[in-house]
Structure formats: C-alpha cells, structure tokens
Enzyme design. Sequence first.
Site: not given
Ligand code: MSP
Length: 516
Positions: A20, A23, A130, A133, A148, A151, A299, A302
């Site tokens: 999304h 990411h 969680c 997480c 959590c 989440h 935040k 999904k």
């Molecule tokens: N797999 C772990 C990271 C491992 S790094 C060695 C993870 N993955 S994630 O897919 O959940 O998130 C990846 C990144 O997306 C994180 O930096 C997270 O902060 C970012 N974001 C996910 N949702 C977000 C927002 N709503 N806003 C900004 N960034 C956010 O965590």
Amino acid sequence: MGRDLFYITTPIYYPNDVPHIGHAYDAVAADAIARHHRLRGEEVFHLTGTDEHGLKIQRAAGAAGIDPQRWVDDMEPRWREVWARLDIGYDDYIRTTEPRHQQAVVKLLDDVHGNGREDIYLDTYEGLYCVSCELYYTESDLLEGGLCPIHERPVEVMKEDNYFFRLSAYADRLLEHYEQRPSAVEPESRRNEVLSLIRRGLQDFSISRTSFDWGIPLPWDPEHVTYVWFDALTNYITAAGYGTDEDRFARMWPANVHMIGKDIVRQHAIYWPAMLMAAGIEPPTQVWAHGFLTVGGKKMSKTNLTGIHPFELLERFGVDSYRWYFLREVQFGQDGAFSLESMIDRHNAELANGIGNLASRVLAMLGSYFDGEVPPNVGGGLESDLPQVVAAAAARYDAEMLAVRPTAALAALYEIVARANRYMVERSPWTLAKDPSSRDQLSGILYASAETLRALAILLAAVMPGAAGRLWEQLGTGEPLAEQRLEDAVSWGRLVPGTRTRKGEALFPRVDAEAS
Ligand code: MSP
C-alpha cells in the site's frame, strides 16, 4: 574509511499481501536519496527486497491453501511491479528465501554463537506475542484490553523453548556508539527514543522458534528456525557479500543509510548493531526513521482497512506527481495525513501551474519568437538574480538531501520555480515581443528562462525522473540527462544558443477535483 560508495537500504517488505502507499513511502524516499547521490557522481548501491519467512507469511499461505514458497513466489512479482511503476531504480533486490541469504544468516549465527561469550543461549520463553509485528510485548507495552500498540489487535500467549541473543550485554557499547555519533539515528526524536530505551535497560531477545518451520534452521539445532528479525536484518549484509564474497563485503559495509519507518526503530537501532558487534562487524552508519502516513489519525494499513494501493493514485496523477506529493507534503520524519484533496491541490498548484506552466510558457515563447531555438545570451544583467537563486537553492537542496531531509530539499527547489515564474511576470517577455526594438532584451530574458529550466531538469531528476527527462528532451541539448551532475546544474550559461527546443505535451496535465 576512504569509500567511494553510497549504500542505502529500504526495509524488506512482508509479502503477506500487496503493497500500500505506506510501504511505497520509504521506497520512494530511499530512491530519491539514492538518485541524488548518483547525481553527485557517487557510486550508489540501493537495496530493497522482500522478507519472506515467518509466521505471518506461513499463515497467509495456509489460509490460501498453498505452501509458503509458492505464496512468496506469487507475491514477490507484485511488489516489483509496483516498484517499476514508481520508477524505483534499485540496484539489487533481495529475497530472504534465496540461497545467498541462507548462507549469510547461517554464517552470522555461527559467528555470534561461536564468539566465546555465550551470546546465544537456550531458555524457555512465555510471552505475549503479536503475530503482525512478529514481536513479543510486555504487559506495559500493550493498549487497554491487551491490544498490540501498533495493530490494535489482541496479542497471543506463546510458550516455547527459544534461543536467546544476549542483548543485555551490549547496552554500554550501544550507548557509547550513539553518544559518539549524534547522527547515527535520525531524526532527533528517534535518537532520544533509542537512547532512553537503552538507558532503561535491555532485555535479551529470542532468536528462534520451534512452533513453526517456515524459516532458516539454526545450524547447531535444526529443530529451531531463525526467528524473523535475526533473519530479516541480516539481508543488509547478505546483499553486501557477507558469507559469499568477503572482499566485496569489506568494500560495501557498513551501509550508509538504513531507511525505515518508526515502528521498526528498536530492531534496527538496538538489536541490529548489537548483533553485528557480537559478530565483530561494524554497525551501520545511520538509521533514518520516517513517520507514518495516517488516515483518520491512525497508521494507514491493510489491517485498519485503510491501505490504498499505489496504482489507484498512479493512474490519476502519474508517477512524478506521486513521488513529488509524498516527499513534499509530509514533513519527512513526522507522521502525515494522506488525503486525495491535498494531493489534487498540490498537483495543480505546484506541478501543473508551477513547474508545468513555467516550462510550457518558456518553450512556447521560444517557439513563437525564435523559431524554437535558444536565443543568444545578450543584454547582460537581464537575467536578474536567477543565477544566484539557482545556485543558492541547489546548494540547499544538496545539503538537505545529504541529510535525508527530502521535504526541506524540495522546498528549496521550489524556490527556483517560484522565482522564475515571478521573473516572467516582472519582465513580461510577451509584451517585449510586440516591439522589434526590444529584440535583444527579449533574447536575454528567454535565454535566462531556458537556462533556469535546464538547471531545474537536472535538479528535479532525483525526485521526478520521468518528468525531468521529458523537460530535458524538450530543451533539446542532445546530451543524456543521466550524465549531468550537480555542478552542471549551477554552471550558468551552459545552454548553447542555437539549440533547438521543442514544446511537447504538458508535463503535468491538471487533475480534476470532480472526478474523485
Ligand atoms: N519486514 C519488516 C521489515 C524488516 S527490515 C529488515 C517489516 N515489513 S512491513 O512490510 O511491515 O513494513 C515495511 C515498511 O513499511 C516499514 O518501514 C514500515 O514503517 C513501512 N510502513 C508500513 N505502513 C506505513 C505507513 N502507513 N506509513 C509509512 N510507512 C509505513 O516491517
């Protein structure tokens, strides 16, 4: 260290679902920073990838009735597809299911396990976990009702034999590391958070599981698989050659910037450097943690049902506007609310009217008054303060990008646009064009305007590579934009008179508010 390399990473993303725009936020930011370092002539290594092991993935695959490998094989191209559409020019894409990664994780585990200090030991663990997480929490971390904090979903009680990493032994070294290097965690709010976490005392954390098997087995006890963070964080050294190419690793490591979101600061700024110290490896130079894109104050995710797929916005705004908006609208390092209205407003005000209009006016006048050719730079002084404005803005832009402050960097660039548009109004070349005796003045003014566009195209290339490329094409210099460097942008007078320009399609067509 005498390195001539800039190594920047994004987090590796969980492919339990498609991306999304949250990411895509750090993906775009890291890409712009990487491109800026290329513009400075540095060798850049920009790494991204997918975090493919762990319970979260195993469960997603199980729910779909397929095995986890097949799940991640199907999902990973859907992430890459988004990165391609967003013009993310990574140099390497790592999947944690690749053999090179398995090799690196096994080596790191062996190195830490065998370091003679019993930094890895077996114990029983019972805790509140969680699944989203992939983290254990203590009661005091949880929200009311045992939810959590990230989440807002119930945590689960888990009990199992785990291997632990002796994080508690590294508190002093970590403190010393951060006290000596004020910019090792940015922004300052995150640095303070990290320092206070360390000062409060660090608890050992578990690095293995026996309750699921979708992961890399521990080399000395294969009943256990490596728990997600020990596996995931290691990707940053895998891609640098750790465990497979030691010469390369010596040259590549440490990474200059780990770009991450604020939810994974603890793992990156505490677990990771301690793991590396335990293996005798230098910690990364900097961890840069941005804020969250929020919807309704929370935040975007999904799980919250607020995740927006990037394609929904790309179709409407185009990739350049998308990249511009997220880096410009949300103060990098803080949380920021996403809204379609603000995106439409910014697109129309700054891109369609601001940059787009400046370019189309100048190119149209070159077409009408000089047959499309860059006129001679005559009538000294007519360029007003534009060369100084461009030079000052470029210097500020450079400094802000180097400090990983893209929002401030774009504000600096926009000053060029605002000044150049005002310059047009002040000089009113369309009026001068009616008077043949003002031909020299007209020529000088349009030269200065075209020269400003040349600088802008170079400076915008890191943030909006597509639009910068189209503007560059329209200026007709015949040289590849990719070969331009920061200093070319500020070498006033580079544009050769006689160069044949061409007004093309609008760089940024307006977006209609009604269509939403
Ligand atoms: N797999 C772990 C990271 C491992 S790094 C060695 C993870 N993955 S994630 O897919 O959940 O998130 C990846 C990144 O997306 C994180 O930096 C997270 O902060 C970012 N974001 C996910 N949702 C977000 C927002 N709503 N806003 C900004 N960034 C956010 O965590």
